[in-house]
Write an enzyme that holds these catalytic residues in place. Structure first.
Site, PDB file in Angstrom:
ATOM      1  N   HIS A   1      -0.652  74.331  -7.532  1.00 32.81           N
ATOM      2  CA  HIS A   1       0.761  73.901  -7.528  1.00 32.81           C
ATOM      3  C   HIS A   1       1.634  74.963  -6.852  1.00 32.81           C
ATOM      4  O   HIS A   1       2.670  75.354  -7.380  1.00 32.81           O
ATOM      5  CB  HIS A   1       1.238  73.561  -8.953  1.00 32.81           C
ATOM      6  CG  HIS A   1       1.093  74.686  -9.948  1.00 32.81           C
ATOM      7  ND1 HIS A   1       0.715  74.482 -11.256  1.00 32.81           N
ATOM      8  CD2 HIS A   1       1.292  76.024  -9.832  1.00 32.81           C
ATOM      9  CE1 HIS A   1       0.695  75.629 -11.899  1.00 32.81           C
ATOM     10  NE2 HIS A   1       1.043  76.582 -11.049  1.00 32.81           N
TER      11      HIS A   1
ATOM     12  N   HIS B   1       6.643  77.592 -15.929  1.00 33.60           N
ATOM     13  CA  HIS B   1       6.679  79.007 -15.562  1.00 33.60           C
ATOM     14  C   HIS B   1       7.998  79.620 -16.036  1.00 33.60           C
ATOM     15  O   HIS B   1       8.813  80.079 -15.227  1.00 33.60           O
ATOM     16  CB  HIS B   1       6.524  79.191 -14.061  1.00 33.60           C
ATOM     17  CG  HIS B   1       5.263  78.618 -13.474  1.00 33.60           C
ATOM     18  ND1 HIS B   1       5.059  77.277 -13.302  1.00 33.60           N
ATOM     19  CD2 HIS B   1       4.129  79.235 -13.026  1.00 33.60           C
ATOM     20  CE1 HIS B   1       3.862  77.070 -12.755  1.00 33.60           C
ATOM     21  NE2 HIS B   1       3.278  78.239 -12.582  1.00 33.60           N
TER      22      HIS B   1
ATOM     23  N   GLU C   1      -4.766  79.758 -14.922  1.00 35.35           N
ATOM     24  CA  GLU C   1      -4.197  78.399 -14.852  1.00 35.35           C
ATOM     25  C   GLU C   1      -5.305  77.335 -14.767  1.00 35.35           C
ATOM     26  O   GLU C   1      -5.101  76.181 -15.139  1.00 35.35           O
ATOM     27  CB  GLU C   1      -3.265  78.259 -13.645  1.00 35.35           C
ATOM     28  CG  GLU C   1      -1.961  79.019 -13.799  1.00 35.35           C
ATOM     29  CD  GLU C   1      -1.009  78.843 -12.610  1.00 35.35           C
ATOM     30  OE1 GLU C   1       0.177  79.124 -12.775  1.00 35.35           O
ATOM     31  OE2 GLU C   1      -1.456  78.440 -11.514  1.00 35.35           O
TER      32      GLU C   1
HETATM   33  C1  DHB Z   1       2.101  80.883  -6.417  1.00 31.31           C
HETATM   34  C2  DHB Z   1       1.161  80.155  -7.135  1.00 31.31           C
HETATM   35  C3  DHB Z   1       1.468  79.661  -8.397  1.00 31.31           C
HETATM   36  O1  DHB Z   1       0.602  78.958  -9.176  1.00 31.31           O
HETATM   37  C4  DHB Z   1       2.706  79.897  -8.943  1.00 31.31           C
HETATM   38  O2  DHB Z   1       2.986  79.366 -10.152  1.00 31.31           O
HETATM   39  C5  DHB Z   1       3.656  80.629  -8.240  1.00 31.31           C
HETATM   40  C6  DHB Z   1       3.338  81.128  -6.983  1.00 31.31           C
HETATM   41  C7  DHB Z   1       1.819  81.403  -5.061  1.00 31.31           C
HETATM   42  O3  DHB Z   1       0.683  81.312  -4.594  1.00 31.31           O
HETATM   43  O4  DHB Z   1       2.738  81.888  -4.398  1.00 31.31           O
HETATM   44 FE    FE Z   2       1.470  78.638 -11.268  1.00 29.63          FE
END
Ligand code: DHB
Ligand code: FE
Length: 286
Positions: free
Chosen positions: A12, A59, A244
């Site tokens: 995501h 988040h 995750e």
């Molecule tokens: C990124 C990936 C994530 O799962 C997230 O929650 C925030 C940032 C990333 O790869 O930048």
């Molecule tokens: Fe994430």
């Protein structure tokens, strides 16, 4: 009875949402990724789920350190995109399915899964980016959405085994749904997050495609073994945010023991994350 059209495992990555929102898909950095996911979008358009149950982690957008539910279920009629610090994404609000969501709550809690019920919640990139990955940029999302949040932000997160069990309890709930639209209701389930990535510290930018490939293989063929992987192994092999991936086990638990792999891709780079997308369907009777 409901029909389970399939399970979708997907990263995501917020930058994917930003690439779509800012019309960057044709730029050289992004075009290979969007080309690779095109068959998944075609599968989604053909399957037309009425409801998507999206398992994701908030988040610190709707929740904060003041309140950390391990598992939370959104029962609202609508979920607005969250403001994550630069204004909400200009994507449609997700329309909920309160009747099915309340059935899930009743069935899960009756099944000894004491899930937190959320009447009001904005949804962040963890939920909106997977919708964009699968649907592109429609003016309304073509499905109703039931969000299920899993805490993978604050230690201790739930085990992969508990996530697999939650998925199986969701499946029992779907199988017993007798709501007004139950007959033939088409349901897809998303497990989001991952794959290997670390956003902070000395190992920021860590990507381990060998781990990600083995994770997918095991998720498909041996979920009861794969779910036993300890959190320390995710951190070591897949980085601090690789945890995750436990949410993919919720998706897997909704499906039958035997599944067919419909689609798989892994792409690097998108931001800091090894970006994976997997579609599974219950195995067809031979
Ligand atoms: C990124 C990936 C994530 O799962 C997230 O929650 C925030 C940032 C990333 O790869 O930048
Ligand atoms: Fe994430």
């Amino acid at each position: 009875m409901t029909t389970i059209v399939g399970g979708i495992g997907t990263s995501h990555v917020p930058a994917v949402g930003a690439a779509i929102d800012n019309g960057k898909q044709d730029e050289p950095y992004w075009r290979p990724y969007f080309d690779k996911i095109q068959p998944a979008r075609e599968w989604m358009a053909a399957e037309q789920p009425d409801v998507c149950i999206i398992v994701y982690n908030d988040h610190a957008s709707a929740f904060s350190l003041r309140l950390i539910p391990t598992f939370a279920l959104g029962v609202a009629a609508e979920f607005q995109p969250a403001d994550e610090g630069y204004g909400p994404r200009q994507v449609p609000a997700a329309q909920g399915h309160p009747e099915l969501a309340w059935h899930l709550a009743e069935s899960l809690i009756g099944d000894e899964f004491d899930i937190t019920i959320v009447n009001e919640m904005d949804v962040d990139h963890g939920l909106t980016v997977p919708l964009s990955v699968m649907y592109g940029e429609p003016s309304v999302w073509p499905c109703r959405v039931i969000p299920i949040c899993v805490n993978v932000i604050q230690y201790p997160p739930p085990s992969g085994k508990r996530c697999l069990s939650l998925g199986r309890a969701i499946r029992r709930a779907l199988d017993s749904y007798q709501g007004s639209d139950a007959d033939g209701l088409r349901v897809a389930v998303f497990g989001t997050g991952g794959m290997s990535h670390q956003l902070q510290g000395e190992r920021a930018g860590l990507v381990n495609v060998d781990f990600d490939t083995a994770f997918m293989d095991e998720l498909i063929a041996e979920p009861d073994a794969g779910c036993l992987r300890p959190h320390t192994e995710y951190i070591r092999e897949a980085g601090s945010e690789g945890i995750e991936l436990v949410m993919w086990f919720v998706m897997r638990g909704v499906l039958d023991d035997e599944v067919d792999e419909v689609f798989r891709m892994n792409h690097v780079p998108t931001s800091n994350t090894s970006n994976g997308l997997l579609i599974l369907q219950n195995a067809r009777a031979a």
